[in-house]
Structures are given as structure tokens and as C-alpha cells.
Design a protein around this motif. Structure first.
Motif, PDB file in Angstrom:
ATOM      1  N   TYR A   1       3.330  -7.324  -3.292  1.00 26.98           N
ATOM      2  CA  TYR A   1       2.984  -7.736  -2.063  1.00 26.98           C
ATOM      3  C   TYR A   1       1.804  -8.537  -1.934  1.00 26.98           C
ATOM      4  N   GLY A   2       2.266  -9.618  -2.881  1.00 26.67           N
ATOM      5  CA  GLY A   2       1.763 -11.323  -2.497  1.00 26.67           C
ATOM      6  C   GLY A   2      -0.186 -11.250  -2.218  1.00 26.67           C
ATOM      7  N   VAL A   3      -0.593 -10.279  -3.332  1.00 25.75           N
ATOM      8  CA  VAL A   3      -1.874  -9.704  -2.708  1.00 25.75           C
ATOM      9  C   VAL A   3      -2.657 -10.159  -4.073  1.00 25.75           C
ATOM     10  N   GLU A   4      -2.135 -10.776  -4.919  1.00 18.56           N
ATOM     11  CA  GLU A   4      -2.256 -11.670  -6.041  1.00 18.56           C
ATOM     12  C   GLU A   4      -4.340 -12.585  -5.904  1.00 18.56           C
ATOM     13  N   ALA A   5      -4.462 -13.191  -4.683  1.00 21.26           N
ATOM     14  CA  ALA A   5      -5.445 -13.993  -4.354  1.00 21.26           C
ATOM     15  C   ALA A   5      -6.655 -13.181  -4.483  1.00 21.26           C
ATOM     16  N   GLN A   6      -6.401 -11.864  -3.209  1.00 18.64           N
ATOM     17  CA  GLN A   6      -7.723 -11.215  -3.169  1.00 18.64           C
ATOM     18  C   GLN A   6      -7.638 -11.105  -4.289  1.00 18.64           C
TER      19      GLN A   6
END
Length: 295
Positions: free
Chosen positions: A218-223
Motif C-alpha cells: 500500500y506504499g505506507v512504509e514511510a509512515q
């Protein structure tokens, strides 16, 4: 007394032979260290005075006995330190073999609301850090006999230069121990903060690791990593606060070392240079002998 305190007290009784051996070795180390430094100071100063007094005095100065005494004391200190570490750790590991399962059972069998309130990371941090604290306590139980032996031998050596140097050393030791007791009470809250922050960081990292595939999908690694970084910063802040309080221990000891050494040197000066050097270095080593109690 709680069940845990009763368990620790019971293990101390079971390991009393090893702890007594460690205490005896610690006393030997403390006495040898104080006498070694005091004798070294006297020897160096007396040899210098004899050399300045002329050839006859230098040739008549007996350097063999002090040299042999210094070598013997150095050997005793080294062997005693090894024996102390061996006996203390043997007692600590024997006790921890029974205390560690008891800690786990205490958490597992505790009240439901208390057990469920702890996250996996907090429970792990509590077990690991509590075991480390107990191990350190067992290893350092020999610190008190060592400190008593260091103070007694230091005062006896300083008494060679008069009662005033001995009294000055005793007052410095008392002031140092009183300051350390006050600082130890201030260290409780930062220690608990470190434990809680460590547990929160472990929980955050475990949750991110378990959901790594979903986070990437889901591309939320940064958060997720930002949340872990926040927990890491909280732990660093708690550790910084703990280290700040612990640093005052080092300052207190360094101050006591300087004050005791200078006071003993000045107060013993009328007795002559060699005895003044003996008293000064014995006073410094006496304060250093109390350092295990501060830890």
C-alpha cells in the motif's frame, strides 16, 4: 515484602557461600589497592628525597623491600579481582537460573487486567531489564565489604600523617555516599521511562516487521517508519535523561577524589614529604574504592 523480593532474598541465602567468597576477595582487592598506591607514593617521594640528600643517603636507602611489597600487592590485587569476579558471577548465574523463570511466571500468572495491559514489547523489556538489574545486584553485593575495607585501610594509612588526614578522608567518603544516595533516588523515574520507551519501540518495530509486505503493497512504509522513529527518539530522550543523572555520579566521585587527595596532602605535610604523598594517594584510592557502591 513481595513474593519477588522473598525469592531474591531466598536466592541470596542459597548463594551465600559464593557471595561470602566474593566479599572476601573484594576486601583483599580494596586493601591491596589502597596500600599499593600509598606505598608507591611514599616510595617514590622517599627515593627522591634520598637522592637529593646526597650520595651517602641514596646508597643507604633500602629500595628492595618497598619494591617487593609493591610487587606483592599488585599480584594480590590482580588475583583478588579475578577471584571476586569468578565467585560473584558464579553466584549470580546460579541464582538467575531460578529467578528468570519466576519472573516469567509472575507476569504470566498475574491479574488479568495487569497482564493484558502489558504489550509484548513491554513484557519482554521488563523481563530482560529486570534480569539484568538482578544480575548486577548479585555481582555488586561484594561492593559493600570492599568499600568498608578500603575506608578502614585508607584511614589507617592516613593516620600515619596524623588524625586530621584520616578524618578528612572519612568526611569525604561520607559526603560522597550521601550524595550518591540522593542521586540514586533521582534515577528511579528516568529508569522507568527507559523501560517503558524500550517496550514501546520493540512493539512498534515488531508490528512494522510483521506487516512489512502489506505496508510495501500500500506504499505506507514511510509512515510506518516514522512511527518507529518517533518511538526511537522517545527512547533516546529517556536514555539521555538517565545518562544525565548518572553523569552526576561521576562528577561527585571526581570531586571527592580531588578534595580528599588535596586535603590529605596538606594536612599531612607537617609529617614530611614521603608521608604526605602516602596519605594523599591513599586518600585518593580510598575514594576510588567506594566507586563500586556508587554503581
Amino acid at each position: 515484602m513481595t513474593m519477588f523480593e522473598m525469592l531474591v532474598a531466598h536466592e541470596r541465602r542459597r548463594q551465600r557461600r559464593g557471595l561470602w567468597r566474593a566479599s572476601g576477595y573484594a576486601a583483599i582487592v580494596a586493601i591491596a589497592s589502597v596500600v599499593l598506591l600509598g606505598l608507591s607514593g611514599w616510595f617514590i617521594t622517599a627515593a627522591a628525597v634520598a637522592g637529593l640528600a646526597g650520595t651517602a643517603a641514596a646508597l643507604g636507602f633500602n629500595y628492595m623491600l618497598p619494591s617487593a611489597g609493591i610487587r606483592l600487592l599488585a599480584i594480590l590485587r590482580t588475583a583478588g579481582r579475578y577471584g571476586e569476579r569468578l565467585a560473584a558471577h558464579d553466584a549470580a548465574f546460579g541464582a538467575l537460573a531460578r529467578i528468570r523463570p519466576a519472573l516469567f511466571l509472575g507476569l504470566a500468572r498475574g491479574p488479568a487486567e495487569q497482564a493484558l495491559a502489558l504489550t509484548q514489547g513491554q513484557a519482554t523489556a521488563r523481563i530482560v531489564q529486570d534480569v539484568a538489574v538482578i544480575e548486577a545486584q548479585f555481582v555488586r553485593l561484594s561492593a559493600v565489604p570492599g568499600t568498608i575495607a578500603a575506608v578502614a585501610s585508607g584511614m589507617l594509612l592516613c593516620a600515619l600523617g596524623g588524625w586530621a588526614p584520616a578524618l578528612a578522608v572519612l568526611l569525604c567518603v561520607a559526603a560522597l555516599l550521601g550524595t550518591a544516595d540522593w542521586l540514586a533516588r533521582r534515577l528511579d523515574a528516568p529508569g522507568r521511562d527507559v523501560q517503558r520507551a524500550s517496550g514501546a519501540l520493540k512493539d512498534a518495530f515488531a508490528s512494522v516487521a510483521d506487516a512489512a509486505a502489506d505496508l510495501r503493497c500500500y506504499g505506507v512504509e514511510a509512515q510506518a517508519m516514522a512511527a518507529v522513529d518517533t518511538c526511537s527518539l522517545r527512547l533516546a530522550e529517556a536514555q539521555r535523561a538517565q545518562a544525565g543523572v548518572a553523569g552526576w555520579f561521576e562528577l561527585a566521585q571526581a570531586t571527592a577524589l580531588g578534595v580528599a587527595g588535596v586535603a590529605a596532602l596538606l594536612l599531612a605535610a607537617p609529617a614530611g614529604g614521603p608521608l604526605a604523598a602516602l596519605c594523599a594517594l591513599a586518600a585518593v584510592m580510598t575514594i576510588d574504592g567506594a566507586s563500586p557502591v556508587l554503581r
